[in-house]
Design a protein around this motif. Structure first.
Motif, PDB file in Angstrom:
ATOM      1  N   SER A 153       0.826  -1.210   0.000  1.00 28.04           N
ATOM      2  CA  SER A 153       0.000   0.000   0.000  1.00 28.04           C
ATOM      3  C   SER A 153       0.862   1.263   0.000  1.00 28.04           C
ATOM      4  CB  SER A 153      -0.928   0.026   1.213  1.00 28.04           C
ATOM      5  OG  SER A 153      -1.846  -1.030   1.166  1.00 28.04           O
ATOM      6  N   LEU A 190       0.978   4.011  -3.031  1.00 24.05           N
ATOM      7  CA  LEU A 190       0.632   5.409  -2.742  1.00 24.05           C
ATOM      8  C   LEU A 190       1.793   6.343  -3.063  1.00 24.05           C
ATOM      9  CD1 LEU A 190      -1.235   4.722   0.608  1.00 24.05           C
ATOM     10  CD2 LEU A 190      -2.295   5.648  -1.464  1.00 24.05           C
ATOM     11  N   CYS A 225       1.810   9.434  -5.619  1.00 22.08           N
ATOM     12  CA  CYS A 225       2.295  10.773  -5.255  1.00 22.08           C
ATOM     13  C   CYS A 225       3.281  11.300  -6.295  1.00 22.08           C
ATOM     14  CB  CYS A 225       2.965  10.747  -3.878  1.00 22.08           C
ATOM     15  SG  CYS A 225       1.819  10.667  -2.491  1.00 22.08           S
ATOM     16  N   LEU A 259      -9.765   6.839  -7.465  1.00 14.61           N
ATOM     17  CA  LEU A 259      -8.717   7.162  -6.499  1.00 14.61           C
ATOM     18  C   LEU A 259      -9.265   7.601  -5.144  1.00 14.61           C
ATOM     19  CD1 LEU A 259      -5.761   7.613  -5.745  1.00 14.61           C
ATOM     20  CD2 LEU A 259      -5.908   9.892  -6.772  1.00 14.61           C
ATOM     21  N   LEU A 260     -10.234   8.520  -5.154  1.00 11.97           N
ATOM     22  CA  LEU A 260     -10.725   9.081  -3.894  1.00 11.97           C
ATOM     23  C   LEU A 260     -11.360   8.016  -2.987  1.00 11.97           C
ATOM     24  CD1 LEU A 260     -10.428  11.866  -2.772  1.00 11.97           C
ATOM     25  CD2 LEU A 260     -12.688  12.466  -3.660  1.00 11.97           C
ATOM     26  N   CYS A 307     -10.667   4.921  -2.879  1.00  9.70           N
ATOM     27  CA  CYS A 307      -9.553   4.081  -2.391  1.00  9.70           C
ATOM     28  C   CYS A 307      -8.808   4.769  -1.251  1.00  9.70           C
ATOM     29  CB  CYS A 307      -8.579   3.779  -3.531  1.00  9.70           C
ATOM     30  SG  CYS A 307      -9.205   2.599  -4.732  1.00  9.70           S
ATOM     31  N   LEU A 308      -8.618   6.071  -1.380  1.00 11.67           N
ATOM     32  CA  LEU A 308      -7.925   6.812  -0.325  1.00 11.67           C
ATOM     33  C   LEU A 308      -8.736   6.828   0.967  1.00 11.67           C
ATOM     34  CD1 LEU A 308      -6.354   9.847  -2.234  1.00 11.67           C
ATOM     35  CD2 LEU A 308      -5.183   7.909  -1.214  1.00 11.67           C
ATOM     36  N   MET A 350      -8.134   3.675   2.665  1.00 12.63           N
ATOM     37  CA  MET A 350      -6.810   3.672   3.301  1.00 12.63           C
ATOM     38  C   MET A 350      -6.834   4.438   4.627  1.00 12.63           C
ATOM     39  SD  MET A 350      -4.686   1.872   1.432  1.00 12.63           S
ATOM     40  CE  MET A 350      -6.099   0.774   1.236  1.00 12.63           C
ATOM     41  N   SER A 355      -1.283   8.320   2.419  1.00 11.21           N
ATOM     42  CA  SER A 355      -2.601   8.664   1.863  1.00 11.21           C
ATOM     43  C   SER A 355      -2.883  10.154   2.029  1.00 11.21           C
ATOM     44  CB  SER A 355      -3.707   7.851   2.560  1.00 11.21           C
ATOM     45  OG  SER A 355      -3.480   6.470   2.436  1.00 11.21           O
ATOM     46  N   LEU A 391      -0.926  12.185  -0.497  1.00  7.21           N
ATOM     47  CA  LEU A 391      -1.548  12.136  -1.815  1.00  7.21           C
ATOM     48  C   LEU A 391      -2.786  13.025  -1.874  1.00  7.21           C
ATOM     49  CD1 LEU A 391      -1.652  11.036  -4.662  1.00  7.21           C
ATOM     50  CD2 LEU A 391      -2.636   8.908  -3.777  1.00  7.21           C
ATOM     51  N   LEU A 392      -3.562  13.017  -0.795  1.00  8.13           N
ATOM     52  CA  LEU A 392      -4.749  13.895  -0.743  1.00  8.13           C
ATOM     53  C   LEU A 392      -4.356  15.363  -0.839  1.00  8.13           C
ATOM     54  CD1 LEU A 392      -7.161  12.406   1.964  1.00  8.13           C
ATOM     55  CD2 LEU A 392      -7.745  12.970  -0.401  1.00  8.13           C
TER      56      LEU A 392
END
Length: 384
Positions: free
Chosen positions: A289, A293, A297, A315-316, A318-319, A322, A334, A337-338
């Protein structure tokens, strides 16, 4: 031992061979005292590497390899006696069994604790690296057993960081990249077990070479700025999922190093529609994971054009999944990445709120390592 050495140095070939077999059996002992008892024979074993019998040379190489790994005293005796030049002479042998035994002996020598200072510089000054890379070239003459042994030798040399720029100038990146493409083609055609034995050292060699500053300086990385490398990795990911899941982190680490400073390869991930297959790896383990991620990024930090292709999409959600986990490293990656997604795609904030994003963040606001990042995202979300 005196009797064995006497027989080993006799002029009767069969007795020599049997004496060498006895020494080989002794060399399997894990006690250094046994290896040191064999010291009187080692100089003869080294001398016989220049002989004419391929069977005898092979036996001497395996015996020396076993003795080398067990005893520093043995290595101290063999180094001044010219073991590196003796091994370098063997690499031009036409016999596959000799080459495989040579790779084994060399890999044992390279794992010695004193290798970076006392052994690897001599190896790099010899013709061994060029010949190792030659024997790893894809094609009909490639022998998997030989390639595996020399791929691990290359791995130990690269990890020492003695002079990786030299390996790059010898074409290591190009050879390894082509070998990776060849492996991906092979796994599509055959179910043959053992391909993962070659994949592991090749992936590690490439990953470690790509962390070298010297790569850009000599232009070696240019040979890997090709979407075929990315496609090959995903073919291997599918193979690893079925045959050897423990190798997935190795492949993902290489993908991370490839995409870290390459907009071209990030574009390849998007144009080949590989984001969704990448997201499907997220549930496998925390280690996987984090690496997935991190790769995402790498893509997101390339800017708005890249983030537009990451969202809308899966993607969202999945985040958010996480963020429901307890592993701090997974959650931290995570959140990073957000932040990138919100920076370059402010519209994603609203979608995040609609999917209970604030509640997901609240689960981690007490975790010391994550507090700053959680607070920053909460402020962005509230403004959104």
């Amino acid at each position: 031992m005196r009797t064995l050495v006497g027989l080993l140095t006799s002029n009767r070939a069969l007795l020599q061979l049997e004496a060498a077999r006895c020494l080989h059996e002794l060399s399997h002992s894990e006690q250094s005292v046994v290896a040191e008892a064999c010291l009187p024979a080692t100089s003869y074993l080294l001398t016989y590497l220049s002989g004419h019998s391929s069977d005898f040379i092979e036996l001497c190489l395996y015996t020396l390899g076993n003795l080398i790994v067990e005893s520093e005293v043995v290595r101290q005796q063999l180094l001044p006696q010219g073991i590196v030049s003796a091994l370098a002479a063997c690499i031009q042998s036409p016999h596959v069994a000799v080459l495989e035994a040579l790779g084994y002996a060399l890999s044992q020598l390279l794992q010695a604790k004193e290798a970076p200072e006392k052994i690897i510089p001599s190896i790099l000054d010899s013709l061994l690296p060029q010949h190792m890379l030659r024997l790893m070239q894809p094609g009909p003459k490639l022998n998997p057993g030989v390639a595996v042994e020399f791929a691990w030798c290359l791995h130990y040399i690269i990890c020492s960081q003695v002079n990786n720029a030299l390996l790059i100038t010898h074409g290591a990146l190009s050879t390894l990249g082509l070998l990776l493409l060849d492996l991906a083609g092979a796994v599509q055609k055959t179910e043959e077990a053992g391909l993962e034995l070659l994949a592991c050292p090749v992936l590690r060699c490439l990953s470690n070479l790509l962390t070298e500053v010297a790569v850009e300086a000599v232009g070696g990385q240019m040979q890997l700025k090709d979407e075929r490398i990315v496609a090959a990795l995903f073919i291997l990911f599918q193979f690893f999922l079925q045959k050897q899941p423990s190798l997935l982190p190795e492949g993902l680490w290489l993908l991370n190093n490839l995409t870290a400073n390459s907009p071209t390869l990030c574009t390849s991930l998007l144009s080949l529609d590989l984001i969704e297959p990448l997201l499907q790896l997220l549930p496998l383990s925390n280690v996987v994971s984090v690496l997935v991620l991190t790769v995402l990024c790498n893509v997101a930090e390339k800017g708005p054009a890249y983030c537009r292709q990451l969202w809308p999409g899966p993607l969202l959600p999945c985040l958010l999944n996480m963020l429901a986990l307890s592993d701090t490293e997974v959650v931290g990656q995570s959140l990073e990445l957000l932040q990138l997604l919100f920076l370059y795609r402010p519209e994603a904030v609203q979608a995040f709120l609609q999917q209970s994003g604030l509640q997901a963040l609240e689960r981690h606001q007490e975790e010391v390592q994550l507090q700053d990042r959680v607070h920053a995202l909460q402020q962005i979300a509230l403004r959104g």
